[in-house]
Design an enzyme around this catalytic site. Structure first.
Site, PDB file in Angstrom:
ATOM      1  N   TRP A 106      -6.519  65.758  76.239  1.00 24.32           N
ATOM      2  CA  TRP A 106      -5.306  66.478  76.732  1.00 24.32           C
ATOM      3  C   TRP A 106      -5.921  67.869  76.946  1.00 24.32           C
ATOM      4  O   TRP A 106      -6.426  68.579  75.994  1.00 24.32           O
ATOM      5  CB  TRP A 106      -4.198  66.322  75.712  1.00 24.32           C
ATOM      6  CG  TRP A 106      -2.969  67.104  75.945  1.00 24.32           C
ATOM      7  CD1 TRP A 106      -2.204  66.916  77.142  1.00 24.32           C
ATOM      8  CD2 TRP A 106      -2.333  68.206  75.054  1.00 24.32           C
ATOM      9  NE1 TRP A 106      -1.263  67.932  77.258  1.00 24.32           N
ATOM     10  CE2 TRP A 106      -0.934  68.611  75.913  1.00 24.32           C
ATOM     11  CE3 TRP A 106      -2.392  68.592  73.797  1.00 24.32           C
ATOM     12  CZ2 TRP A 106      -0.192  69.414  75.344  1.00 24.32           C
ATOM     13  CZ3 TRP A 106      -1.448  69.210  73.145  1.00 24.32           C
ATOM     14  CH2 TRP A 106      -0.410  69.869  73.996  1.00 24.32           C
ATOM     15  N   ASP A 160      -4.518  63.982  65.875  1.00 26.66           N
ATOM     16  CA  ASP A 160      -3.283  64.394  66.623  1.00 26.66           C
ATOM     17  C   ASP A 160      -2.430  63.171  67.281  1.00 26.66           C
ATOM     18  O   ASP A 160      -2.842  62.247  68.053  1.00 26.66           O
ATOM     19  CB  ASP A 160      -3.701  65.179  68.012  1.00 26.66           C
ATOM     20  CG  ASP A 160      -2.416  65.733  68.811  1.00 26.66           C
ATOM     21  OD1 ASP A 160      -1.312  65.535  68.527  1.00 26.66           O
ATOM     22  OD2 ASP A 160      -2.668  66.321  69.859  1.00 26.66           O
ATOM     23  N   LYS A 182       8.022  62.544  72.132  1.00 25.73           N
ATOM     24  CA  LYS A 182       7.994  61.537  72.922  1.00 25.73           C
ATOM     25  C   LYS A 182       8.884  60.468  72.187  1.00 25.73           C
ATOM     26  O   LYS A 182       9.836  59.724  72.767  1.00 25.73           O
ATOM     27  CB  LYS A 182       6.609  60.993  72.975  1.00 25.73           C
ATOM     28  CG  LYS A 182       5.888  61.720  74.397  1.00 25.73           C
ATOM     29  CD  LYS A 182       5.211  62.712  73.413  1.00 25.73           C
ATOM     30  CE  LYS A 182       4.192  63.717  74.119  1.00 25.73           C
ATOM     31  NZ  LYS A 182       3.718  64.692  73.422  1.00 25.73           N
TER      32      LYS A 182
END
Length: 331
Positions: free
Chosen positions: A63, A144, A180
């Site tokens: 990312w 993460d 999310k």
């Protein structure tokens, strides 16, 4: 400064296990963070303050914001190989080679599940091999975990990598996000946790994390934390949430299958197996920047130029159009 203790407690159960001995023994230093980004940034600043000569190993690709986070915390960055462009899968041998060649005691950023942007995750057996090598090298992993539940539909299964490392006796860091899996993007609800050797160390680490947060944002927002703790703390609401998370993940998995089938029916000479092999919110399509530009200019389909498709945006209504456009630009 540390945020909602109830939200932290429920977050730790989700990441470390409902009946985790680490929670019972109070060995985890944890604070509410500003979603996953804030959790990573807090860890990066902690790393810089207490290990100023250390660096962070980040996967290629990752990312994009990961690089910004550690750059702005002034932590030197290195990389390790992760994605194999030709197979559109994991470059496991190169990954293991880079872990082995890193100086003992290095920091590594790992995606717990649904790797962003590739959707390529190690298998359970590969995670075990990675954990074993980390142990022999005394590396420190920061996981993460932005997509727990979103990848497979099962939060327990999506935390498997973390549980493997815990079973092998690692101390770990974990950056959790509820953006999310609970739709809380705008609420910035997350948690940073660091497993310590003992309760006394955990108290000290938490104190330092709070001191880092104090001049940065003072204290985290309460509304998203209340939503998280209310849902996870109520058995009926949690059951409903688990059903809805599975429904969401299953829909994305279903759209992967449909997109692949549509491309194959169009007679594409290319292999699209990677669409269903990958997992999570994103599909690393393998399209070139030039092909992505054609999708945008000729078909008004928008994605990042590295070919990453957000599978959440693919529906039964547009999958046929998308497949046809991809077929046209990849001929």
């Amino acid at each position: 400064m540390g945020g909602s203790s109830h939200m932290i407690e429920e977050s730790l159960k989700l990441a470390y296990g409902e009946n985790s001995d680490f929670i019972k023994d109070k060995r985890i230093a944890a604070v509410q963070a500003l979603s996953g980004t804030g959790a990573c940034r807090l860890f990066a600043d902690f790393q810089k303050r207490f290990l100023p000569d250390s660096q962070i190993y980040i996967p290629v690709p990752t990312w994009a914001n990961h690089h910004n986070i550690w750059r702005d915390a002034r932590v030197p960055q290195n990389t390790f190989r992760y994605y194999h462009a030709e197979t559109k899968g994991l470059d496991f041998s190169s990954l293991m080679e880079d872990i082995k060649n890193a100086p003992n005691g290095s920091f590594f950023l790992l995606h717990a599940c649904a790797h962003n942007p590739t959707g390529v995750d190690p298998s359970e057996e590969q995670w075990r091999e990675i954990s074993h090598l980390f142990k022999s090298k005394n590396h420190f992993p920061l996981f993460d975990m932005a997509y727990q539940g979103f990848a497979s539909g099962d939060p327990e299964r999506d935390a498997k990598a973390i549980r493997i490392f815990l079973d092998d006796g690692h101390l770990i860091g974990c950056a959790q996000s509820f953006a999310k899996n609970m739709g809380l993007y705008g609420q910035r609800a997350g948690c940073l946790s660091i497993l310590c050797d003992n309760e006394m160390e955990a108290v000290a680490v938490k104190s330092q994390l709070q001191q880092l947060g104090r001049p940065m944002y003072s204290n985290p927002p309460v509304h998203g934390a209340l939503i998280v703790s209310t849902i996870l703390g109520d058995p009926e609401l949690k059951k409903l949430w688990l059903q809805e998370v599975k429904g969401m993940a299953d829909r994305i998995i279903g759209m992967r299958t449909t997109l692949r089938e549509n491309l194959e029916k169009l007679g594409s000479p290319l292999s699209w197996e990677h669409i269903t092999n990958q997992i999570g919110m994103f599909c690393y399509s393998g399209m070139s920047p030039e092909q992505v530009d054609r999708l945008t200019n000729e078909y008004h389909i928008y994605m990042t130029r590295n070919g990453r498709i957000s599978m959440a945006g693919v529906t039964t209504g547009n999958v046929g159009y998308l497949a046809n456009a991809i077929h046209e630009v990849t001929k």
